[in-house]
Design a protein around this motif. Structure first.
Motif, PDB file in Angstrom:
ATOM      1  N   ALA A  83      39.086  41.774  31.626  1.00  0.00           N
ATOM      2  CA  ALA A  83      39.986  41.648  32.498  1.00  0.00           C
ATOM      3  C   ALA A  83      39.640  42.322  33.941  1.00  0.00           C
ATOM      4  CB  ALA A  83      41.343  42.011  31.980  1.00  0.00           C
ATOM      5  N   MET A  84      39.138  43.520  34.009  1.00  0.00           N
ATOM      6  CA  MET A  84      39.092  44.293  35.202  1.00  0.00           C
ATOM      7  C   MET A  84      37.536  43.479  35.832  1.00  0.00           C
ATOM      8  SD  MET A  84      41.016  46.488  35.855  1.00  0.00           S
ATOM      9  CE  MET A  84      42.485  45.853  34.855  1.00  0.00           C
ATOM     10  N   SER A  85      36.805  43.072  34.900  1.00  0.00           N
ATOM     11  CA  SER A  85      35.698  42.530  35.517  1.00  0.00           C
ATOM     12  C   SER A  85      36.187  41.174  36.357  1.00  0.00           C
ATOM     13  CB  SER A  85      34.652  42.020  34.512  1.00  0.00           C
ATOM     14  OG  SER A  85      34.224  43.077  33.721  1.00  0.00           O
ATOM     15  N   CYS A  86      36.893  40.456  35.829  1.00  0.00           N
ATOM     16  CA  CYS A  86      37.536  38.942  36.556  1.00  0.00           C
ATOM     17  C   CYS A  86      38.160  39.673  37.817  1.00  0.00           C
ATOM     18  CB  CYS A  86      38.542  38.415  35.707  1.00  0.00           C
ATOM     19  SG  CYS A  86      37.864  37.540  34.158  1.00  0.00           S
ATOM     20  N   TRP A  87      38.965  40.598  37.761  1.00  0.00           N
ATOM     21  CA  TRP A  87      39.664  41.236  38.964  1.00  0.00           C
ATOM     22  C   TRP A  87      38.693  41.799  40.058  1.00  0.00           C
ATOM     23  CZ3 TRP A  87      44.465  43.324  36.088  1.00  0.00           C
ATOM     24  CH2 TRP A  87      45.143  42.159  35.683  1.00  0.00           C
ATOM     25  N   ALA A  90      37.265  38.826  41.717  1.00  0.00           N
ATOM     26  CA  ALA A  90      38.562  38.124  42.497  1.00  0.00           C
ATOM     27  C   ALA A  90      38.690  38.996  43.758  1.00  0.00           C
ATOM     28  CB  ALA A  90      39.751  38.288  41.971  1.00  0.00           C
ATOM     29  N   GLU A  91      38.526  40.288  43.532  1.00  0.00           N
ATOM     30  CA  GLU A  91      38.808  41.385  44.727  1.00  0.00           C
ATOM     31  C   GLU A  91      37.533  40.875  45.975  1.00  0.00           C
ATOM     32  OE1 GLU A  91      41.167  43.000  45.744  1.00  0.00           O
ATOM     33  OE2 GLU A  91      42.403  43.357  43.941  1.00  0.00           O
ATOM     34  N   THR A 109      38.319  30.506  44.388  1.00  0.00           N
ATOM     35  CA  THR A 109      37.374  31.454  43.522  1.00  0.00           C
ATOM     36  C   THR A 109      38.016  32.436  43.128  1.00  0.00           C
ATOM     37  OG1 THR A 109      35.223  30.495  44.412  1.00  0.00           O
ATOM     38  CG2 THR A 109      35.158  32.643  43.181  1.00  0.00           C
ATOM     39  N   SER A 110      38.756  33.321  44.496  1.00  0.00           N
ATOM     40  CA  SER A 110      39.244  34.525  44.082  1.00  0.00           C
ATOM     41  C   SER A 110      40.498  34.108  43.188  1.00  0.00           C
ATOM     42  CB  SER A 110      39.820  34.979  45.576  1.00  0.00           C
ATOM     43  OG  SER A 110      40.670  36.277  45.176  1.00  0.00           O
ATOM     44  N   ILE A 115      43.625  34.975  38.095  1.00  0.00           N
ATOM     45  CA  ILE A 115      44.610  34.173  37.100  1.00  0.00           C
ATOM     46  C   ILE A 115      44.043  34.256  35.838  1.00  0.00           C
ATOM     47  CG2 ILE A 115      45.235  32.126  36.131  1.00  0.00           C
ATOM     48  CD1 ILE A 115      45.950  31.234  39.311  1.00  0.00           C
ATOM     49  N   ALA A 116      42.471  34.316  35.820  1.00  0.00           N
ATOM     50  CA  ALA A 116      41.851  34.507  34.286  1.00  0.00           C
ATOM     51  C   ALA A 116      41.904  35.883  33.767  1.00  0.00           C
ATOM     52  CB  ALA A 116      40.501  34.391  34.477  1.00  0.00           C
TER      53      ALA A 116
END
Length: 262
Positions: A83-87, A90-91, A109-110, A115-116
């Motif tokens: 989850a943190m890797s996705c965010w 995104a950041e 992309t972001s 959302i993922a």
């Protein structure tokens, strides 16, 4: 140094860092940081969320490696790391100037990675709380769901009051975040209930307080971005930076506990 003294020291560090983040944002706004961008789509204060999410991902990765998917917490930390890797992605890919286009996925992309991260984070929270399922009552779940609805309904109402010239895709993205926030807010509130009942440690609870700040940040972002008053380095970004800081402290405290037990 006793365990209580160490906990107090950690809390003091946390308070200091929370204040430092506020000061950084205040200075950035006073100095008009938008005049000195890092690149075409990032400002100086954006680095706080980028590095914050990256560091939390590292802590999560270390915990995942240590637990090796053993037990509920082992699985939980893998999901947390994902989850943190996705965010983090995104950041890193977020841009203030965008026009959503389904024919050009780079404009999404972001949001795709933001959302993922939500379902991954939700399942992490479920696995994290699973060992305490015997003390989580139906009343806690219902109360948490009720408070979550109190957040989601006004946000959705405000979303659909946006100007008619907003595209359907933009409106959908505005609406999906309050719904996702409401879902992950439920285990977040349950975690806070358990803390006040003395069932979980304060530093462990930082993760769940971080959820509440994340939801508050998303709600504020929706309000300011929909009326066009959101800008680079807006003070509401403090909430996102704070949430990553709390996630980091929660993961770090658990990492310290793991080494202490072993």
């Amino acid at each position: 140094m006793s365990a209580q003294q160490k906990d107090l020291l950690n809390k003091n560090y946390l308070i200091i860092l929370l204040i430092v983040l506020v000061v950084v944002f205040l200075i950035a706004n006073v100095m008009h940081q938008e005049k000195f961008p890092i690149n075409d789509h990032q400002q100086m204060t954006d680095l706080l969320s980028i590095f914050g999410s990256f560091i939390v991902s590292i802590f999560g990765g270390l915990l995942s490696f240590k637990y090796k998917a053993r037990g509920s917490h082992g699985v939980a930390w893998i999901l947390f790391t994902l989850a943190m890797s996705c965010w983090f992605i995104a950041e890193y890919t977020y841009t203030y100037d965008y026009e959503y286009d389904l024919n050009n996925l780079s404009t999404l992309t972001s949001d795709i990675f933001f959302i993922a991260g939500y379902p991954l984070f939700l399942v992490f929270a479920i696995f994290y709380l699973k060992p305490r399922k015997n003390i989580i009552t139906k009343k806690m779940i219902l109360t948490s769901s009720f408070f979550s609805l109190l957040v989601v309904i006004p946000s959705l109402y405000y979303t659909f009051q946006t100007p008619d010239n907003i595209s359907f895709l933009t409106l959908f993205l505005y609406a999906i975040y309050p719904i996702l926030d409401g879902i992950i807010l439920i285990p977040g509130i349950i975690g806070v209930f358990l803390f006040f009942r003395g069932k979980i440690n304060l530093l462990w609870t930082m993760i769940f307080f971080g959820i509440i700040l994340l939801v508050a940040g998303d709600t504020a972002y929706l309000i300011f971005s929909s009326d066009g008053s959101y800008y680079p380095g807006h003070p509401i970004n403090i909430l996102f930076a704070w949430s990553y800081l709390l996630f980091g402290f929660g993961a770090y405290s658990h990492l310290k506990l793991y080494y202490k037990q072993n």
